[in-house]
Design an enzyme around this catalytic site. Structure first.
Site, PDB file in Angstrom:
ATOM      1  N   CYS A   1     -11.020  -2.095   6.853  1.00 36.31           N
ATOM      2  CA  CYS A   1     -12.472  -1.923   6.781  1.00 36.31           C
ATOM      3  C   CYS A   1     -13.156  -3.287   6.761  1.00 36.31           C
ATOM      4  O   CYS A   1     -12.738  -4.181   6.019  1.00 36.31           O
ATOM      5  CB  CYS A   1     -12.826  -1.140   5.518  1.00 36.31           C
ATOM      6  SG  CYS A   1     -14.606  -1.012   5.228  1.00 36.31           S
TER       7      CYS A   1
ATOM      8  N   SER B   1      -7.246   8.156  -5.048  1.00 37.69           N
ATOM      9  CA  SER B   1      -8.453   7.558  -4.465  1.00 37.69           C
ATOM     10  C   SER B   1      -9.327   6.953  -5.553  1.00 37.69           C
ATOM     11  O   SER B   1      -9.872   7.665  -6.399  1.00 37.69           O
ATOM     12  CB  SER B   1      -9.244   8.615  -3.684  1.00 37.69           C
ATOM     13  OG  SER B   1     -10.549   8.155  -3.385  1.00 37.69           O
ATOM     14  N   SER B   2      -9.477   5.644  -5.514  1.00 33.09           N
ATOM     15  CA  SER B   2     -10.262   4.950  -6.536  1.00 33.09           C
ATOM     16  C   SER B   2     -11.726   5.351  -6.495  1.00 33.09           C
ATOM     17  O   SER B   2     -12.343   5.625  -7.530  1.00 33.09           O
ATOM     18  CB  SER B   2     -10.126   3.433  -6.340  1.00 33.09           C
ATOM     19  OG  SER B   2     -10.923   2.728  -7.264  1.00 33.09           O
ATOM     20  N   ASN B   3     -12.306   5.406  -5.299  1.00 34.67           N
ATOM     21  CA  ASN B   3     -13.744   5.710  -5.225  1.00 34.67           C
ATOM     22  C   ASN B   3     -14.029   7.137  -5.687  1.00 34.67           C
ATOM     23  O   ASN B   3     -15.071   7.401  -6.290  1.00 34.67           O
ATOM     24  CB  ASN B   3     -14.287   5.440  -3.813  1.00 34.67           C
ATOM     25  CG  ASN B   3     -13.944   6.520  -2.814  1.00 34.67           C
ATOM     26  OD1 ASN B   3     -14.678   7.493  -2.642  1.00 34.67           O
ATOM     27  ND2 ASN B   3     -12.812   6.365  -2.137  1.00 34.67           N
TER      28      ASN B   3
ATOM     29  N   HIS C   1      -3.584  -1.556  -6.743  1.00 31.68           N
ATOM     30  CA  HIS C   1      -4.223  -0.893  -5.604  1.00 31.68           C
ATOM     31  C   HIS C   1      -4.000  -1.721  -4.338  1.00 31.68           C
ATOM     32  O   HIS C   1      -4.099  -2.949  -4.349  1.00 31.68           O
ATOM     33  CB  HIS C   1      -5.717  -0.736  -5.875  1.00 31.68           C
ATOM     34  CG  HIS C   1      -6.425   0.157  -4.902  1.00 31.68           C
ATOM     35  ND1 HIS C   1      -6.791  -0.274  -3.644  1.00 31.68           N
ATOM     36  CD2 HIS C   1      -6.842   1.451  -4.990  1.00 31.68           C
ATOM     37  CE1 HIS C   1      -7.406   0.715  -3.005  1.00 31.68           C
ATOM     38  NE2 HIS C   1      -7.442   1.773  -3.799  1.00 31.68           N
TER      39      HIS C   1
ATOM     40  N   SER D   1     -12.840   9.218   1.612  1.00 31.97           N
ATOM     41  CA  SER D   1     -11.708   9.537   2.481  1.00 31.97           C
ATOM     42  C   SER D   1     -11.540  11.034   2.715  1.00 31.97           C
ATOM     43  O   SER D   1     -10.524  11.461   3.253  1.00 31.97           O
ATOM     44  CB  SER D   1     -10.412   8.976   1.868  1.00 31.97           C
ATOM     45  OG  SER D   1     -10.469   7.577   1.752  1.00 31.97           O
TER      46      SER D   1
ATOM     47  N   HIS E   1      -6.791   7.380   1.448  1.00 31.99           N
ATOM     48  CA  HIS E   1      -6.276   8.182   0.341  1.00 31.99           C
ATOM     49  C   HIS E   1      -6.732   9.637   0.466  1.00 31.99           C
ATOM     50  O   HIS E   1      -7.541  10.120  -0.313  1.00 31.99           O
ATOM     51  CB  HIS E   1      -6.720   7.585  -0.995  1.00 31.99           C
ATOM     52  CG  HIS E   1      -5.931   6.383  -1.385  1.00 31.99           C
ATOM     53  ND1 HIS E   1      -6.410   5.410  -2.232  1.00 31.99           N
ATOM     54  CD2 HIS E   1      -4.682   5.977  -1.039  1.00 31.99           C
ATOM     55  CE1 HIS E   1      -5.492   4.477  -2.388  1.00 31.99           C
ATOM     56  NE2 HIS E   1      -4.441   4.797  -1.673  1.00 31.99           N
TER      57      HIS E   1
ATOM     58  N   GLU F   1      -5.714  -2.375  -1.780  1.00 31.73           N
ATOM     59  CA  GLU F   1      -6.783  -3.294  -1.380  1.00 31.73           C
ATOM     60  C   GLU F   1      -6.764  -4.565  -2.220  1.00 31.73           C
ATOM     61  O   GLU F   1      -6.910  -5.671  -1.690  1.00 31.73           O
ATOM     62  CB  GLU F   1      -8.149  -2.613  -1.501  1.00 31.73           C
ATOM     63  CG  GLU F   1      -9.290  -3.521  -1.070  1.00 31.73           C
ATOM     64  CD  GLU F   1     -10.659  -2.927  -1.346  1.00 31.73           C
ATOM     65  OE1 GLU F   1     -11.582  -3.709  -1.639  1.00 31.73           O
ATOM     66  OE2 GLU F   1     -10.802  -1.688  -1.266  1.00 31.73           O
TER      67      GLU F   1
END
Length: 402
Positions: free
Chosen positions: A157, A317-319, A185, A379, A96, A187
């Protein structure tokens, strides 16, 4: 479908690649040139601080590219080098980050288009090379690509694969997987495809709702409406919340994942007692080390003296979003941007507040000497962080602000 058997069969295929193609040295040289930053390295070596004029930058001590992201991008670069003439596709954004995805487009890597909510794989032909992104891909997608006779390059990952292994263990023992994540999402879509019966909870509030239902019962129709897009087909809360396993989207807020796991454990303990707990609850640690390190570094940074916080990363981007949450919860003026181009002349900034659309803020940098905290999602290349810092220096120190 026996997803474990399918995965094993796929990995034994000559058309499946997960370890690169032997071009690591050359590719890393290219990536260092394109993504690394001498300024960021200097800031690291200067105890994560840097001052120019009226601006002091304080960098989080863990930020930017994680190992899994770097590995995925490197494999994508290797793929283009190893297959110079073949048509190469990627099932989603590799990561992302807009600048990295744009670079792949420039390398003539095609992105599978989404039409009416579904990916259009009709463009992929036998013999094409297809990259699976760092988030992974669903079992259905992998099976489709395998059946088409594609060469598959899997950059998933390993931390994501670890979560898949966990939900497969839940499935084998007839446990429902409670997945802490965002059901749309990429993932979580991939993870749920490896699960048997599953329910996705977004946050502690949703988890509490489920736990209350477990202990006290409730309206089944209301439950299913609340989670209508976030559970396996045929899910029945009266039958499928008896044996539970915990999993998570690796980029979620670590502290919330831990709280949710503890909440479900306590709930099952109340419901079934200590002697029966292990028959009704199981949990594996699937919190990503890199996510944890970046969140811990942000928790430390917000305790320092900071006037403004800049969080850099893709808006999807979630993180990165969770890093932003940490700053906001501390009461710091915080701006989530995806590139230096969001910092506009005249002390303006385009940014994305939590759960809102992009907006423009005027006079975002205070007058006088200031301390700006900076971090970036897993990312985000150092080069992008450097460009943002340079723009802050340029705006603040060029006499624009008085």
């Amino acid at each position: 479908m026996d997803t474990k058997a399918f995965k094993r069969s796929l990995q034994q295929s000559n058309n499946y690649h997960r370890k690169g193609f032997g071009h690591e040295t050359e590719v890393m040289g290219t990536m260092n040139t394109e993504y690394q930053s001498s300024l960021i390295q200097k800031i690291r070596e200067n105890n994560y601080q840097w001052q120019e004029g009226d601006v002091t930058i304080k960098l989080a001590e863990a930020f930017g590219f994680c190992w899994g992201v770097e590995r995925a991008v490197a494999m994508a670069y290797e793929t283009r080098q190893h297959f110079p003439q073949e048509k190469i596709w990627i099932t989603n954004e590799i990561i992302h980050n807009p600048s990295v995805n744009q670079r792949l487009l420039e390398m003539n890597v095609g992105f599978i288009e989404v039409i009416n909510g579904s990916k259009d794989f009709s463009v992929v032909e036998a013999g094409d090379v297809v990259i699976l992104p760092a988030f992974g891909a669903s079992v259905t997608e992998m099976q489709l690509l395998n059946d088409k006779g594609c060469t598959i390059v899997d950059t998933t990952c390993p931390w994501v694969s670890k979560v898949w292994n966990s939900v497969e263990k839940h499935k084998k023992k007839d446990y429902t997987s409670i997945i802490h994540g965002k059901y749309k999402h990429e993932e979580t879509v991939a993870t749920s495809s490896f699960a048997g019966t599953y329910l996705v909870v977004l946050n502690l509030k949703e988890a509490q709702y489920v736990c209350d239902y477990i202990l006290n019962g409730g309206n089944k129709d209301e439950f299913l409406e609340k989670f209508k897009n976030a559970h396996s087909e045929g899910f029945d809360p009266d039958k499928d919340l008896i044996r539970l396993g915990i999993a998570n989207q690796t980029t979620m807020l670590k502290s919330e994942t831990e709280q949710i796991g503890k909440l479900f454990e306590t709930t099952m303990l109340k419901k079934y007692g200590p002697t029966e707990l292990n028959e009704h609850f199981m949990s594996f640690n699937t919190i990503c080390d890199a996510t944890q390190e970046r969140q811990d570094a942000m928790l430390n940074l917000v305790e320092e003296e900071v006037d403004v916080m800049v969080v850099i990363g893709g808006f999807n981007s979630s993180n990165t979003t969770h890093l932003q949450e940490i700053s906001i919860e501390k009461g710091i003026d915080s701006y989530h941007i995806d590139s230096d181009k969001r910092i506009l002349p005249g002390n303006k900034i385009e940014h994305k507040p939590l759960e809102k659309d992009i907006e423009t803020k005027e006079n975002w940098l205070p007058d006088g000497k200031i301390i700006v905290g900076v971090t970036s999602g897993a990312s985000t290349p150092d080069k992008v962080v450097e460009a943002v810092i340079e723009r802050i220096f340029e705006e603040k120190n060029a006499g624009v602000l008085v």
